[in-house]
Design an enzyme around this catalytic site. Structure first.
Site: not given
Length: 387
Positions: A140, A194, A250, A272, A310
């Protein structure tokens, strides 16, 4: 509305041949067939997949601006071919104006296109109220990360015509608990993600009304104290649904197993997915100027730093196949993680699955080993053949 009709398949939970009677957009009845009546060669039958976090797919991206309503409609159709009957388009950290434009376009798409209105359960706003810390912030943009602001959020919610359903934030900001409580009171699901928050801040967020963890185990600093740390604290919070990306990249299998065991029916699989999901393997350029590589195995990484992911490039059906292939879940268990569990979190009637009176949102699919191929997806009883 189409007249009553019947659909046959192998029930994803039992493997037995069943017949659904569909009418008025709902399952009117479900009956088991005898071996003689089934005729053999039937596809599998399961509820439609429900994805709480979709950034894009097949070259479509809700974060490439200006977002057009037609792009959202194209995403609905593309995802339906992959067995997803309900989802939350996910708008990530950006400027206030950019977020406002994106959510307004999604709301406009819902007004213009009946298929969007039927498939979009709400918008997932992932940011900008996240951690500014490197690692926890993920990809982000740092310049747009900001503390929670109720007035700013209300402006976005007005632009979205009330469609924002999930907000991912980090509770490390001062005043986060008050913001969380306001969201919860307004019917918006608050998800912790996050984050570099302390255990005390996470507990305060849960007490204020947070009920979800966004891609638990990702979007966090790479080095953590042995204990306490934000992952342990979220795992231990029974109130939090634990969302996980089960693509084999992940999170390792051991972590997926721990999340599933700790969260039970509150464990959820999310894709996601980014715009490169469903695209052929190869090198691509992103809209923000970076170069990425999608491998034949489905791993999406930065071209110049292959060790860094990514984003996610696997849709839900591939993640279901991964879980079963790794022996982490049965077909029924893995499918529930990607259908009934997220539907339950959103309070959707689709949580009832293949039961009498439930919405006729279901898929027919074939299995080859653990791989899944969607044959037909039904939304409100209307079939949409897979391409």
């Amino acid at each position: 509305m189409k007249a009553e009709h019947r659909v046959r398949g192998l029930h994803f939970r039992t493997g037995r041949a069943v017949e659904l009677l569909i009418g008025e957009g709902r399952i009117q009845s479900l009956s088991e067939l005898s071996d003689q009546d089934s005729g053999g060669g039937l596809p599998w039958l399961a509820p439609g997949l429900v994805d709480l976090q979709v950034n894009g797919c097949f070259g479509l991206d809700v974060n490439t601006l200006p977002l057009m309503p037609e792009t959202v409609a194209d995403m609905v159709r593309a995802l339906r071919r992959e067995g997803v009957t309900t989802f939350c388009p996910t708008v990530i950290t950006n400027s206030a104006a950019a977020i406002g434009q994106a959510v307004q376009a999604i709301a406009l798409a819902a007004r213009r296109f009946p298929e969007v209105r039927a498939a979009v359960a709400g918008i997932h706003l992932e940011g900008p109220f996240i951690s500014p810390a490197d690692g926890a912030r993920g990809a982000h943009p740092a310049e747009h990360v900001a503390p929670p602001d109720w007035d700013v959020f209300r402006g976005w919610q007005d632009a979205a015509a009330g469609l924002i359903r999930i907000v991912t934030l980090s509770p490390e900001w001062p005043g986060a608990s008050d913001f969380i409580a306001r969201c919860a009171d307004s019917g918006v699901i608050v998800s912790i993600g996050h984050t570099a928050a302390s255990p005390e801040q996470i507990r305060a967020a849960v007490a204020a009304g947070a009920t979800m963890s966004t891609h638990l185990g990702n979007g966090i600093q790479p080095m953590l104290p042995r204990h306490p740390n934000p992952i342990w604290e979220q795992l231990a919070a029974d109130e939090l649904h634990g969302c996980m990306i089960a693509d084999g990249f992940h999170l390792p299998p051991s972590v997926l197993k721990v999340i599933m065991r700790m969260k039970g029916k509150r464990a959820v699989v999310v894709s996601d997915a980014v715009s490169f999901s469903g695209m052929p393997p190869g090198a691509y350029s992103t809209h923000i100027g970076g170069s990425v590589v999608l491998t034949p195995e489905g791993r999406l990484h930065l071209a110049e730093q292959p060790q860094l992911l990514a984003g996610s490039a696997m849709l839900l059906k591939e993640q279901v196949a991964y879980l079963t292939g790794q022996g982490l879940a049965s077909l029924a268990g893995a499918w529930d993680l990607a259908s009934a569990h997220p539907a339950e979190l959103l309070g959707l009637p689709q949580a009832a699955g293949l039961t009498e009176g439930a919405p006729a949102d279901f898929v027919l699919f074939e299995r080859k080993g653990h791989a899944l191929k969607i044959v037909t997806t039904y939304k409100a009883g209307i079939p949409d053949a897979s391409e």
